[in-house]
Design a protein around this motif. Structure first.
Motif, PDB file in Angstrom:
ATOM      1  N   TYR A 298      31.881  55.207  14.239  1.00 34.44           N
ATOM      2  CA  TYR A 298      32.768  55.784  13.225  1.00 34.44           C
ATOM      3  C   TYR A 298      33.987  54.895  13.006  1.00 34.44           C
ATOM      4  O   TYR A 298      34.323  54.051  13.840  1.00 34.44           O
ATOM      5  CB  TYR A 298      33.232  57.189  13.634  1.00 34.44           C
ATOM      6  N   ILE A 299      34.658  55.127  11.887  1.00 40.52           N
ATOM      7  CA  ILE A 299      35.948  54.513  11.604  1.00 40.52           C
ATOM      8  C   ILE A 299      37.018  55.446  12.157  1.00 40.52           C
ATOM      9  O   ILE A 299      37.198  56.565  11.665  1.00 40.52           O
ATOM     10  CB  ILE A 299      36.143  54.303  10.089  1.00 40.52           C
ATOM     11  N   GLU A 300      37.706  55.025  13.171  1.00 39.80           N
ATOM     12  CA  GLU A 300      38.746  55.857  13.768  1.00 39.80           C
ATOM     13  C   GLU A 300      40.056  55.695  12.997  1.00 39.80           C
ATOM     14  O   GLU A 300      40.312  54.672  12.369  1.00 39.80           O
ATOM     15  CB  GLU A 300      38.946  55.463  15.235  1.00 39.80           C
ATOM     16  N   ASP A 301      40.902  56.738  13.065  1.00 35.21           N
ATOM     17  CA  ASP A 301      42.202  56.724  12.387  1.00 35.21           C
ATOM     18  C   ASP A 301      42.033  56.400  10.903  1.00 35.21           C
ATOM     19  O   ASP A 301      42.711  55.538  10.341  1.00 35.21           O
ATOM     20  CB  ASP A 301      43.128  55.707  13.063  1.00 35.21           C
ATOM     21  N   ALA A 302      41.110  57.125  10.269  1.00 32.51           N
ATOM     22  CA  ALA A 302      40.744  56.828   8.884  1.00 32.51           C
ATOM     23  C   ALA A 302      41.893  57.053   7.910  1.00 32.51           C
ATOM     24  O   ALA A 302      42.001  56.341   6.904  1.00 32.51           O
ATOM     25  CB  ALA A 302      39.541  57.674   8.474  1.00 32.51           C
ATOM     26  N   ASP A 303      42.770  58.048   8.184  1.00 29.46           N
ATOM     27  CA  ASP A 303      43.860  58.336   7.244  1.00 29.46           C
ATOM     28  C   ASP A 303      44.841  57.168   7.147  1.00 29.46           C
ATOM     29  O   ASP A 303      45.332  56.826   6.072  1.00 29.46           O
ATOM     30  CB  ASP A 303      44.580  59.630   7.622  1.00 29.46           C
ATOM     31  N   THR A 304      45.110  56.509   8.281  1.00 27.24           N
ATOM     32  CA  THR A 304      45.989  55.334   8.265  1.00 27.24           C
ATOM     33  C   THR A 304      45.357  54.193   7.484  1.00 27.24           C
ATOM     34  O   THR A 304      46.023  53.498   6.694  1.00 27.24           O
ATOM     35  CB  THR A 304      46.288  54.878   9.701  1.00 27.24           C
ATOM     36  N   LEU A 305      44.052  53.992   7.684  1.00 26.73           N
ATOM     37  CA  LEU A 305      43.336  52.936   6.964  1.00 26.73           C
ATOM     38  C   LEU A 305      43.310  53.217   5.464  1.00 26.73           C
ATOM     39  O   LEU A 305      43.465  52.307   4.645  1.00 26.73           O
ATOM     40  CB  LEU A 305      41.914  52.809   7.505  1.00 26.73           C
ATOM     41  N   LEU A 306      43.133  54.494   5.100  1.00 26.62           N
ATOM     42  CA  LEU A 306      43.150  54.859   3.677  1.00 26.62           C
ATOM     43  C   LEU A 306      44.485  54.506   3.036  1.00 26.62           C
ATOM     44  O   LEU A 306      44.539  53.960   1.932  1.00 26.62           O
ATOM     45  CB  LEU A 306      42.880  56.365   3.517  1.00 26.62           C
ATOM     46  N   GLY A 307      45.578  54.827   3.721  1.00 23.84           N
ATOM     47  CA  GLY A 307      46.900  54.520   3.182  1.00 23.84           C
ATOM     48  C   GLY A 307      47.100  53.035   2.987  1.00 23.84           C
ATOM     49  O   GLY A 307      47.696  52.592   1.992  1.00 23.84           O
ATOM     50  N   ARG A 308      46.587  52.233   3.919  1.00 22.14           N
ATOM     51  CA  ARG A 308      46.721  50.784   3.819  1.00 22.14           C
ATOM     52  C   ARG A 308      45.913  50.243   2.640  1.00 22.14           C
ATOM     53  O   ARG A 308      46.390  49.398   1.869  1.00 22.14           O
ATOM     54  CB  ARG A 308      46.250  50.141   5.121  1.00 22.14           C
TER      55      ARG A 308
ATOM     56  N   ASN B  84      39.409  62.842   7.466  1.00 20.36           N
ATOM     57  CA  ASN B  84      40.821  62.477   7.483  1.00 20.36           C
ATOM     58  C   ASN B  84      41.213  61.722   8.750  1.00 20.36           C
ATOM     59  O   ASN B  84      42.212  61.002   8.766  1.00 20.36           O
ATOM     60  CB  ASN B  84      41.687  63.732   7.338  1.00 20.36           C
ATOM     61  N   THR B  85      40.462  61.909   9.820  1.00 19.67           N
ATOM     62  CA  THR B  85      40.780  61.224  11.077  1.00 19.67           C
ATOM     63  C   THR B  85      39.660  60.307  11.538  1.00 19.67           C
ATOM     64  O   THR B  85      39.905  59.270  12.145  1.00 19.67           O
ATOM     65  CB  THR B  85      41.058  62.257  12.184  1.00 19.67           C
ATOM     66  N   ARG B  86      38.438  60.669  11.257  1.00 23.76           N
ATOM     67  CA  ARG B  86      37.277  59.877  11.655  1.00 23.76           C
ATOM     68  C   ARG B  86      36.289  59.884  10.492  1.00 23.76           C
ATOM     69  O   ARG B  86      35.934  60.942   9.987  1.00 23.76           O
ATOM     70  CB  ARG B  86      36.639  60.472  12.904  1.00 23.76           C
ATOM     71  N   ALA B  87      35.842  58.710  10.065  1.00 25.35           N
ATOM     72  CA  ALA B  87      34.972  58.616   8.885  1.00 25.35           C
ATOM     73  C   ALA B  87      33.744  57.775   9.196  1.00 25.35           C
ATOM     74  O   ALA B  87      33.781  56.881  10.037  1.00 25.35           O
ATOM     75  CB  ALA B  87      35.730  58.007   7.705  1.00 25.35           C
TER      76      ALA B  87
END
Length: 400
Positions: A70-80, A218-221
């Motif tokens: 999975y992609i961890e901390d997905a919300d931070t990555l989305l913002g970036r 939102n957190t793991r994608a």
């Protein structure tokens, strides 16, 4: 060369306009047949590419790091990602296998969870709701199903296992791979004509977080889809995303689907090659018979031309030029027919089970097939002319 042109022109004038016109029409339809099927294949591939972008990958898809699930901390990555120039919006998705039960029917499919506010800017699934409505942010206890999942009451009409005609408002039971079971009301039915997208289920990110106990898109994608501006260079945008410190696997839609498309195109090319070879054989046979008849009919004339000092190469060239004349006007007429067919099927696209297809004619395809037609016809015209001109002058003049 001028003598060859003169002899070719006189031969065509005396050969009968009806016969020449008939040969031109045959070559025109041979040329049309060589181009039309490849153009339909190109249109089908283009249709698949559009479906891939619109419903499955968007312009760029970001997957987990190597050896991670999975992609961890997905919300931070989305913002970036959303701050990168050339990006319209990014949408995180979480996928999980599920079993969907309705009455006595059950299907095993994949459910995808997303934030509807992001998804409507990244894909076009919301534009293809056949019945009901699209999911709203915060929707719970509601699900979106593909039309191939809901199916028909008469299961003989279904491509895959289905729920036997479930409709908007019906309640289905979804059993997730982690053991959680939930009941959902069908809020909408999706019909995109993509076999993949139409055999899926969709829920909101909030609902998936509830199922997973606090984690979700939102957190793991499972993946993040990125929609780019129309003028963006996707390869350059991919490099820019990587330069922003994104360590996940970043692919353009072409990278993500290259193997699937390559296999499909390879299968189509086999059919296409068979069609082109068959068309060329028809052209060769028609031209060969035409020139053979003309040379045998004009054997005495050929003998006389040789007797007065005309070179064999000049006589042969005159027959090859006749072939080029017929091919030229055949190609022109074929282009007119082809253009008319493309205009018709643009207005009334061909209906395939996985979408509508409009023929897509490529300039390179036209040039390649035109050259092959000319070369094949030239060989077919050269051989009988060469055989007759190699006869002895007296034999030719006697017609022996």
């Amino acid at each position: 060369l001028r003598v060859s042109v003169f002899l070719a022109a006189r031969a065509l004038q005396r050969g009968g306009r009806g016969r020449v016109l008939l040969n031109i029409i045959v070559i025109a339809f041979v040329f049309t047949n060589m181009i039309f099927l490849p153009s339909v294949i190109s249109g089908a591939v283009e249709s698949y590419n559009v479906q891939t972008i619109d419903f499955m990958t968007s312009d760029i898809v970001i997957g987990p790091r190597v050896d991670e699930r999975y992609i961890e901390d997905a919300d931070t990555l989305l913002g970036r990602i959303n701050r990168i120039p050339g990006v319209i919006r990014a949408s995180a998705r979480f996928s999980m296998p599920v079993s969907v039960d309705f009455e006595e029917n059950a299907v095993s499919i994949e459910v995808k969870a997303f934030d509807p506010r992001d998804e409507v800017e990244v894909t076009r699934i919301h534009e293809f709701i056949e019945e009901g409505s699209f999911l709203g942010s915060g929707d719970r206890n509601e699900i979106l199903l593909g039309v191939l999942v809901t199916g028909h009451e008469d299961k003989s009409k279904d491509f895959y296992d289905s729920l036997g005609g479930a409709a908007v408002g019906d309640v289905v039971t979804v059993r997730y791979a982690n053991g959680v079971a939930r009941e959902y009301r069908i809020k909408g039915i999706v019909r995109t004509k993509s076999y993949i997208a139409d055999y899926m289920a969709f829920v909101t990110a909030d609902e998936m977080e509830s199922v997973l106990g606090g984690t979700g898109p939102n957190t793991r994608a499972s993946e993040i889809l990125v929609k780019a501006t129309d003028d963006a260079d996707l390869s350059a945008l991919k490099r820019m995303i990587l330069s922003f410190g994104v360590g996940e696997e970043v692919k353009t839609w072409e990278d993500a689907t290259s193997d699937i498309v390559a296999e499909s195109v390879e299968s189509f090319n086999i059919i296409n090659n068979i069609t082109v070879i068959g068309s060329l054989i028809i052209a060769i046979v028609v031209i060969f018979i035409l020139i053979t008849i003309k040379t045998f009919t004009n054997r005495k004339q050929i003998g006389i031309l040789k007797a007065i000092g005309i070179k064999k190469s000049v006589i042969i060239n005159s027959y090859v030029m006749q072939v080029f004349f017929i091919c030229t006007f055949g190609v022109i007429l074929g282009l007119v027919i082809l253009e008319a067919m493309v205009l018709y099927f643009t207005a009334y696209p061909i209906e395939f089970p996985d979408g509508t297809v409009t023929p897509l004619v490529d300039a390179g395809m036209l040039v390649e097939n035109t050259v092959m037609l000319y070369l094949s016809s030239a060989v077919a015209g050269f051989i009988p002319a060469w055989r007759i001109t190699n006869e002895k002058i007296l034999d030719a003049m006697r017609g022996a």
